[in-house]
Structure formats: structure tokens, C-alpha cells
Design a protein around this motif. Structure first.
Motif, PDB file in Angstrom:
ATOM      1  N   MET A   1      -0.001  -3.770   6.905  1.00  0.00           N
ATOM      2  CA  MET A   1      -1.100  -4.504   6.739  1.00  0.00           C
ATOM      3  C   MET A   1      -1.918  -4.125   5.500  1.00  0.00           C
ATOM      4  SD  MET A   1      -2.339  -6.930   8.600  1.00  0.00           S
ATOM      5  CE  MET A   1      -2.185  -7.833  10.427  1.00  0.00           C
ATOM      6  N   LYS A   2      -2.385  -5.137   4.673  1.00  0.00           N
ATOM      7  CA  LYS A   2      -3.436  -4.822   3.527  1.00  0.00           C
ATOM      8  C   LYS A   2      -4.581  -5.075   3.796  1.00  0.00           C
ATOM      9  CE  LYS A   2      -3.182  -5.706  -1.317  1.00  0.00           C
ATOM     10  NZ  LYS A   2      -2.659  -6.454  -2.335  1.00  0.00           N
ATOM     11  N   GLN A   3      -5.506  -4.250   3.300  1.00  0.00           N
ATOM     12  CA  GLN A   3      -7.079  -4.385   3.714  1.00  0.00           C
ATOM     13  C   GLN A   3      -7.519  -4.964   1.809  1.00  0.00           C
ATOM     14  OE1 GLN A   3      -9.050  -1.010   5.062  1.00  0.00           O
ATOM     15  NE2 GLN A   3      -8.637  -2.071   7.061  1.00  0.00           N
ATOM     16  N   ILE A   4      -8.393  -6.216   2.376  1.00  0.00           N
ATOM     17  CA  ILE A   4      -8.780  -6.907   0.924  1.00  0.00           C
ATOM     18  C   ILE A   4     -10.449  -6.725   1.246  1.00  0.00           C
ATOM     19  CG2 ILE A   4      -9.190  -8.881  -0.576  1.00  0.00           C
ATOM     20  CD1 ILE A   4      -6.358  -9.507   0.664  1.00  0.00           C
ATOM     21  N   GLU A   5     -11.240  -6.131   0.127  1.00  0.00           N
ATOM     22  CA  GLU A   5     -12.596  -6.631   0.168  1.00  0.00           C
ATOM     23  C   GLU A   5     -12.995  -7.676  -0.306  1.00  0.00           C
ATOM     24  OE1 GLU A   5     -16.930  -4.233  -0.943  1.00  0.00           O
ATOM     25  OE2 GLU A   5     -15.009  -3.478  -1.859  1.00  0.00           O
ATOM     26  N   VAL A   6     -13.906  -8.801   0.648  1.00  0.00           N
ATOM     27  CA  VAL A   6     -14.356  -9.771   0.131  1.00  0.00           C
ATOM     28  C   VAL A   6     -15.984  -9.959   0.210  1.00  0.00           C
ATOM     29  CG1 VAL A   6     -12.091 -10.896   0.632  1.00  0.00           C
ATOM     30  CG2 VAL A   6     -14.102 -11.086   2.582  1.00  0.00           C
ATOM     31  N   HIS A   7     -16.568 -10.916  -0.442  1.00  0.00           N
ATOM     32  CA  HIS A   7     -18.038 -11.246  -0.244  1.00  0.00           C
ATOM     33  C   HIS A   7     -18.165 -12.605   0.110  1.00  0.00           C
ATOM     34  CE1 HIS A   7     -17.891  -7.648  -2.960  1.00  0.00           C
ATOM     35  NE2 HIS A   7     -18.907  -7.541  -2.420  1.00  0.00           N
ATOM     36  N   ILE A   8     -19.006 -12.795   1.439  1.00  0.00           N
ATOM     37  CA  ILE A   8     -19.220 -14.186   1.875  1.00  0.00           C
ATOM     38  C   ILE A   8     -20.846 -13.885   1.988  1.00  0.00           C
ATOM     39  CG2 ILE A   8     -18.874 -15.531   3.710  1.00  0.00           C
ATOM     40  CD1 ILE A   8     -16.409 -14.175   4.554  1.00  0.00           C
ATOM     41  N   LEU A   9     -21.516 -14.954   1.450  1.00  0.00           N
ATOM     42  CA  LEU A   9     -22.709 -14.919   1.338  1.00  0.00           C
ATOM     43  C   LEU A   9     -23.434 -13.880   0.907  1.00  0.00           C
ATOM     44  CD1 LEU A   9     -24.484 -17.726   1.851  1.00  0.00           C
ATOM     45  CD2 LEU A   9     -24.969 -16.756   4.305  1.00  0.00           C
ATOM     46  N   GLN A  10     -22.883 -13.200  -0.260  1.00  0.00           N
ATOM     47  CA  GLN A  10     -23.414 -11.923  -0.864  1.00  0.00           C
ATOM     48  C   GLN A  10     -23.340 -10.752   0.207  1.00  0.00           C
ATOM     49  OE1 GLN A  10     -27.069 -13.554  -2.005  1.00  0.00           O
ATOM     50  NE2 GLN A  10     -26.321 -14.274  -3.709  1.00  0.00           N
ATOM     51  N   GLN A  11     -22.428 -10.689   1.090  1.00  0.00           N
ATOM     52  CA  GLN A  11     -22.291  -9.718   1.887  1.00  0.00           C
ATOM     53  C   GLN A  11     -20.904  -9.393   1.757  1.00  0.00           C
ATOM     54  OE1 GLN A  11     -24.259  -9.819   5.810  1.00  0.00           O
ATOM     55  NE2 GLN A  11     -23.154  -8.014   6.613  1.00  0.00           N
ATOM     56  N   SER A  12     -20.568  -7.902   1.835  1.00  0.00           N
ATOM     57  CA  SER A  12     -18.945  -7.371   1.704  1.00  0.00           C
ATOM     58  C   SER A  12     -18.594  -7.262   2.954  1.00  0.00           C
ATOM     59  CB  SER A  12     -19.341  -5.972   0.931  1.00  0.00           C
ATOM     60  OG  SER A  12     -18.028  -5.699   0.865  1.00  0.00           O
ATOM     61  N   TYR A  13     -17.328  -7.690   3.015  1.00  0.00           N
ATOM     62  CA  TYR A  13     -16.394  -7.459   4.334  1.00  0.00           C
ATOM     63  C   TYR A  13     -14.971  -6.854   3.934  1.00  0.00           C
ATOM     64  CZ  TYR A  13     -19.717 -10.748   6.765  1.00  0.00           C
ATOM     65  OH  TYR A  13     -20.909 -11.255   7.100  1.00  0.00           O
ATOM     66  N   LEU A  14     -14.586  -6.146   4.820  1.00  0.00           N
ATOM     67  CA  LEU A  14     -13.112  -5.302   4.677  1.00  0.00           C
ATOM     68  C   LEU A  14     -12.406  -6.179   5.483  1.00  0.00           C
ATOM     69  CD1 LEU A  14     -11.782  -3.467   2.781  1.00  0.00           C
ATOM     70  CD2 LEU A  14     -12.171  -1.790   4.529  1.00  0.00           C
ATOM     71  N   LEU A  15     -11.348  -6.889   4.954  1.00  0.00           N
ATOM     72  CA  LEU A  15     -10.540  -7.480   6.104  1.00  0.00           C
ATOM     73  C   LEU A  15      -8.982  -7.038   6.015  1.00  0.00           C
ATOM     74  CD1 LEU A  15     -11.760 -11.187   5.082  1.00  0.00           C
ATOM     75  CD2 LEU A  15     -12.591  -9.789   7.021  1.00  0.00           C
ATOM     76  N   SER A  16      -8.307  -7.282   6.896  1.00  0.00           N
ATOM     77  CA  SER A  16      -6.897  -6.982   7.177  1.00  0.00           C
ATOM     78  C   SER A  16      -6.117  -8.280   6.699  1.00  0.00           C
ATOM     79  CB  SER A  16      -6.717  -6.200   8.550  1.00  0.00           C
ATOM     80  OG  SER A  16      -7.145  -5.063   8.525  1.00  0.00           O
ATOM     81  N   CYS A  17      -5.060  -8.132   6.264  1.00  0.00           N
ATOM     82  CA  CYS A  17      -4.315  -9.089   5.770  1.00  0.00           C
ATOM     83  C   CYS A  17      -2.876  -8.518   5.757  1.00  0.00           C
ATOM     84  CB  CYS A  17      -4.466  -9.720   4.471  1.00  0.00           C
ATOM     85  SG  CYS A  17      -3.867 -11.228   3.779  1.00  0.00           S
ATOM     86  N   PRO A  18      -2.095  -9.535   6.252  1.00  0.00           N
ATOM     87  CA  PRO A  18      -0.681  -9.223   6.163  1.00  0.00           C
ATOM     88  C   PRO A  18      -0.204  -9.446   4.517  1.00  0.00           C
ATOM     89  CG  PRO A  18      -0.616 -10.954   7.999  1.00  0.00           C
ATOM     90  CD  PRO A  18      -2.379 -10.661   7.186  1.00  0.00           C
ATOM     91  N   GLU A  19       0.662  -8.693   4.314  1.00  0.00           N
ATOM     92  CA  GLU A  19       1.442  -8.709   2.941  1.00  0.00           C
ATOM     93  C   GLU A  19       1.940  -9.820   2.755  1.00  0.00           C
ATOM     94  OE1 GLU A  19       1.539  -6.285   0.684  1.00  0.00           O
ATOM     95  OE2 GLU A  19       0.654  -4.512   2.125  1.00  0.00           O
ATOM     96  N   GLY A  20       1.462 -10.613   1.296  1.00  0.00           N
ATOM     97  CA  GLY A  20       2.001 -11.494   0.902  1.00  0.00           C
ATOM     98  C   GLY A  20       1.190 -12.716   1.457  1.00  0.00           C
ATOM     99  N   HIS A  21       0.217 -12.401   1.839  1.00  0.00           N
ATOM    100  CA  HIS A  21      -0.787 -13.599   2.485  1.00  0.00           C
ATOM    101  C   HIS A  21      -2.221 -13.535   1.832  1.00  0.00           C
ATOM    102  CE1 HIS A  21       1.918 -15.594   5.500  1.00  0.00           C
ATOM    103  NE2 HIS A  21       2.362 -14.288   5.571  1.00  0.00           N
ATOM    104  N   GLU A  22      -2.150 -12.762   0.831  1.00  0.00           N
ATOM    105  CA  GLU A  22      -3.713 -12.498   0.200  1.00  0.00           C
ATOM    106  C   GLU A  22      -4.180 -13.600  -0.316  1.00  0.00           C
ATOM    107  OE1 GLU A  22      -1.070  -8.717   0.203  1.00  0.00           O
ATOM    108  OE2 GLU A  22      -0.861 -10.678  -0.428  1.00  0.00           O
ATOM    109  N   SER A  23      -3.452 -14.506  -0.987  1.00  0.00           N
ATOM    110  CA  SER A  23      -3.824 -15.668  -1.561  1.00  0.00           C
ATOM    111  C   SER A  23      -4.598 -16.708  -0.640  1.00  0.00           C
ATOM    112  CB  SER A  23      -2.978 -16.470  -2.394  1.00  0.00           C
ATOM    113  OG  SER A  23      -1.859 -16.853  -1.830  1.00  0.00           O
TER     114      SER A  23
END
Length: 114
Positions: A1-23
Motif C-alpha cells: 500500500m502506498k500513502q498519498i497526501e491529498v487536499h480536499i477543501l484546503q484540508q490535508s488528508y493522508l490516504l492509503s492506495c494500492p500500488e498502481g491505482h494512484e491516478s
């Protein structure tokens, strides 16, 4: 599992994502952020939780409309059967529209759902 930091409504979230599904995850984040930003920018709803619920309902309603408009092709005979949600019946659509109407009434001045 890969972790990706994203921003939703100007708030940061660290989400887990299976390899290859980042896009796909980033596309989903963009849709959610856009939906929430539209509701916030309309100026009628300020609470982040309420904005999130309204955005989720709007996105779910869009998916239901798309599924109703584009019938799913039958799976090839050799393929294993996958669980598929049944198509919406006329009664289901009517109940969904009634639910949206009731939510609009409950929201009052906070803004309409759709």
C-alpha cells in the motif's frame, strides 16, 4: 500500500492506495474537492461536514443517473459472475427523488441538494 497526501477543501488528508491505482485515487479526490468547493462557494453552507454530506449525495445521485442511462453489458459466459447492483426501478427512482425532496426541505435556507 502506498500513502498519498491529498487536499480536499484546503484540508490535508493522508490516504492509503494500492500500488498502481494512484491516478484513479487522484481523479476521485479531484471530483470530491470540486463538488465540495462548488457547495462551499455557493455561500449557503459553511459547515465542512454538511458540505461533505451534500457532495457525497450529489455524486451518488450522478452515479445512479449514469447507471440508469447506460445499461451494463452482460458478462461473457466464461467469465465468473461478479456481484452487480440491480438497476433502479421506476419505484426506486421515485423514492430517490422523494428523498432528495425531503432533504431539500430539511436543509431549508442552507441550500438545495441538487
Amino acid at each position: 500500500m502506498k500513502q498519498i497526501e491529498v487536499h480536499i477543501l484546503q484540508q490535508s488528508y493522508l490516504l492509503s492506495c494500492p500500488e498502481g491505482h494512484e491516478s484513479r485515487l487522484l481523479e476521485a479526490v479531484e471530483r470530491v474537492d470540486t463538488a465540495m468547493t462548488r457547495i462551499r462557494d455557493a455561500g449557503k453552507v459553511r459547515a465542512r461536514e454538511r458540505i461533505a454530506v451534500l457532495a457525497a449525495l450529489n455524486l451518488a445521485f450522478e452515479v445512479a443517473d449514469r447507471e440508469a442511462a447506460a445499461p451494463v453489458a452482460p458478462a461473457p459466459a466464461a467469465a465468473p459472475a461478479l456481484h452487480q447492483e440491480p438497476a433502479l426501478t421506476d419505484g426506486d427512482e421515485q423514492r430517490l427523488r422523494h428523498l432528495v425532496h425531503r432533504l431539500d426541505e430539511a436543509l431549508g435556507d442552507d441550500g438545495r441538494l441538487l
